[in-house]
Design a protein around this motif. Structure first.
Motif, PDB file in Angstrom:
ATOM      1  N   TYR A  70       0.864  -1.171   0.000  1.00 39.06           N
ATOM      2  CA  TYR A  70       0.000   0.000   0.000  1.00 39.06           C
ATOM      3  C   TYR A  70       0.901   1.221   0.000  1.00 39.06           C
ATOM      4  N   PRO A  71       0.425   2.378  -0.501  1.00 35.53           N
ATOM      5  CA  PRO A  71       1.267   3.575  -0.480  1.00 35.53           C
ATOM      6  C   PRO A  71       1.714   3.914   0.936  1.00 35.53           C
ATOM      7  N   GLY A  72       2.999   4.168   1.089  1.00 37.45           N
ATOM      8  CA  GLY A  72       3.553   4.495   2.403  1.00 37.45           C
ATOM      9  C   GLY A  72       3.601   3.302   3.330  1.00 37.45           C
ATOM     10  N   GLY A  73       3.576   2.106   2.794  1.00 35.78           N
ATOM     11  CA  GLY A  73       3.494   0.907   3.609  1.00 35.78           C
ATOM     12  C   GLY A  73       4.823   0.275   3.964  1.00 35.78           C
ATOM     13  N   GLU A  74       5.870   1.077   4.084  1.00 36.68           N
ATOM     14  CA  GLU A  74       7.174   0.536   4.459  1.00 36.68           C
ATOM     15  C   GLU A  74       7.195   0.198   5.945  1.00 36.68           C
ATOM     16  N   LYS A  75       7.664  -0.999   6.272  1.00 36.17           N
ATOM     17  CA  LYS A  75       7.763  -1.429   7.669  1.00 36.17           C
ATOM     18  C   LYS A  75       9.201  -1.849   7.934  1.00 36.17           C
ATOM     19  N   PHE A  76       9.766  -1.347   9.012  1.00 35.36           N
ATOM     20  CA  PHE A  76      11.124  -1.685   9.407  1.00 35.36           C
ATOM     21  C   PHE A  76      11.095  -2.357  10.776  1.00 35.36           C
ATOM     22  N   THR A  77      11.856  -3.428  10.919  1.00 34.53           N
ATOM     23  CA  THR A  77      11.936  -4.163  12.177  1.00 34.53           C
ATOM     24  C   THR A  77      13.398  -4.362  12.524  1.00 34.53           C
ATOM     25  N   THR A  78      13.764  -4.116  13.779  1.00 34.22           N
ATOM     26  CA  THR A  78      15.141  -4.372  14.193  1.00 34.22           C
ATOM     27  C   THR A  78      15.311  -5.863  14.451  1.00 34.22           C
ATOM     28  N   ALA A  79      16.546  -6.304  14.494  1.00 30.26           N
ATOM     29  CA  ALA A  79      16.842  -7.713  14.743  1.00 30.26           C
ATOM     30  C   ALA A  79      16.336  -8.122  16.121  1.00 30.26           C
ATOM     31  N   GLU A  80      16.413  -7.219  17.078  1.00 30.13           N
ATOM     32  CA  GLU A  80      15.948  -7.498  18.435  1.00 30.13           C
ATOM     33  C   GLU A  80      14.444  -7.760  18.462  1.00 30.13           C
ATOM     34  N   GLU A  81      13.680  -6.892  17.754  1.00 33.57           N
ATOM     35  CA  GLU A  81      12.228  -7.063  17.681  1.00 33.57           C
ATOM     36  C   GLU A  81      11.858  -8.343  16.934  1.00 33.57           C
ATOM     37  N   ALA A  82      12.584  -8.637  15.859  1.00 34.97           N
ATOM     38  CA  ALA A  82      12.308  -9.839  15.069  1.00 34.97           C
ATOM     39  C   ALA A  82      12.569 -11.097  15.888  1.00 34.97           C
ATOM     40  N   LEU A  83      13.636 -11.088  16.677  1.00 37.69           N
ATOM     41  CA  LEU A  83      13.979 -12.234  17.520  1.00 37.69           C
ATOM     42  C   LEU A  83      12.925 -12.439  18.603  1.00 37.69           C
ATOM     43  N   GLU A  84      12.386 -11.335  19.105  1.00 38.81           N
ATOM     44  CA  GLU A  84      11.349 -11.407  20.129  1.00 38.81           C
ATOM     45  C   GLU A  84      10.043 -11.965  19.559  1.00 38.81           C
ATOM     46  N   LYS A  85       9.677 -11.505  18.369  1.00 41.83           N
ATOM     47  CA  LYS A  85       8.416 -11.920  17.741  1.00 41.83           C
ATOM     48  C   LYS A  85       8.484 -13.363  17.227  1.00 41.83           C
ATOM     49  N   ASP A  86       9.541 -13.697  16.494  1.00 40.47           N
ATOM     50  CA  ASP A  86       9.709 -15.042  15.946  1.00 40.47           C
ATOM     51  C   ASP A  86      11.186 -15.423  16.057  1.00 40.47           C
ATOM     52  N   PRO A  87      11.549 -16.232  17.054  1.00 41.31           N
ATOM     53  CA  PRO A  87      12.955 -16.570  17.285  1.00 41.31           C
ATOM     54  C   PRO A  87      13.636 -17.279  16.113  1.00 41.31           C
ATOM     55  N   THR A  88      12.868 -17.883  15.205  1.00 46.08           N
ATOM     56  CA  THR A  88      13.466 -18.608  14.088  1.00 46.08           C
ATOM     57  C   THR A  88      13.709 -17.719  12.872  1.00 46.08           C
ATOM     58  N   PHE A  89      13.165 -16.494  12.872  1.00 44.11           N
ATOM     59  CA  PHE A  89      13.227 -15.630  11.696  1.00 44.11           C
ATOM     60  C   PHE A  89      14.648 -15.281  11.276  1.00 44.11           C
ATOM     61  N   LEU A  90      15.499 -14.911  12.235  1.00 49.07           N
ATOM     62  CA  LEU A  90      16.855 -14.464  11.894  1.00 49.07           C
ATOM     63  C   LEU A  90      17.633 -15.537  11.149  1.00 49.07           C
ATOM     64  N   VAL A  91      17.598 -16.763  11.658  1.00 49.92           N
ATOM     65  CA  VAL A  91      18.350 -17.855  11.026  1.00 49.92           C
ATOM     66  C   VAL A  91      17.742 -18.200   9.670  1.00 49.92           C
ATOM     67  N   THR A  92      16.418 -18.340   9.623  1.00 47.14           N
ATOM     68  CA  THR A  92      15.740 -18.705   8.373  1.00 47.14           C
ATOM     69  C   THR A  92      15.992 -17.669   7.286  1.00 47.14           C
ATOM     70  N   ASN A  93      15.870 -16.405   7.626  1.00 45.26           N
ATOM     71  CA  ASN A  93      16.055 -15.320   6.662  1.00 45.26           C
ATOM     72  C   ASN A  93      17.496 -15.256   6.169  1.00 45.26           C
ATOM     73  N   ALA A  94      18.454 -15.436   7.078  1.00 50.29           N
ATOM     74  CA  ALA A  94      19.866 -15.378   6.706  1.00 50.29           C
ATOM     75  C   ALA A  94      20.241 -16.534   5.775  1.00 50.29           C
ATOM     76  N   VAL A  95      19.736 -17.730   6.066  1.00 52.27           N
ATOM     77  CA  VAL A  95      20.048 -18.896   5.231  1.00 52.27           C
ATOM     78  C   VAL A  95      19.408 -18.751   3.858  1.00 52.27           C
ATOM     79  N   LYS A  96      18.131 -18.325   3.812  1.00 50.87           N
ATOM     80  CA  LYS A  96      17.451 -18.151   2.526  1.00 50.87           C
ATOM     81  C   LYS A  96      18.157 -17.102   1.670  1.00 50.87           C
TER      82      LYS A  96
END
Length: 147
Positions: A85-111
């Protein structure tokens, strides 16, 4: 030297042997861990490696919530997404991502370290990431790899 006797090996689907590998991510740097996992997923650690085939192993990563980032990356590193959507940019820090989904950092880095083609999505299905030390793949008897 006669070069007609040398043939490039190309794996056939019947030649491929899939094993199970277990990697503990506790206190491992994210980038170094991800590059090893991506290499195993592709099958580059095997002599039967063929670039256009899925010759890699199934990888189980445990303790993904305890992975390390050096310096101030935990607070400064950002992940970007867009809602389309217009203006729909979302930024998340690594700390927030780890808190929300602990598997995200590893999965995203490997992909991100897999090739950018149709094979990448097939290879990504061979990756299983778990936040804690417990995983449901004990029946596969995974080989433990120390980093």
């Amino acid at each position: 030297m006669d070069t007609t006797s040398f043939k490039t090996y190309s794996a056939k689907p019947s030649d491929i042997e899939k094993n199970w590998v277990l990697i503990d991510a506790e206190d491992q740097p994210l980038g170094r861990l991800s590059s090893v996992v991506a290499s195993i997923l592709r099958g580059k650690n095997k002599p039967t490696f063929t670039p256009h085939m899925d010759t890699g192993d199934n990888v189980i990563v445990i303790n993904a919530e305890k992975v390390k980032l050096s310096g101030k990356k935990m607070t400064d590193k950002t992940y970007f997404r867009h809602t389309f959507y217009p203006g729909g940019e979302k930024f998340t820090t690594a700390e927030e991502a780890l808190e929300k989904d602990p598997t995200f950092l590893v999965t995203n880095a490997v992909k991100g370290m897999l090739p950018k083609n149709k094979l990448a999505s097939k290879l990504a299905t061979n990756l299983r990431v778990y936040a804690g030390p417990v995983h449901p793949h004990t029946a596969q008897e995974p080989e433990i790899i120390e980093l």
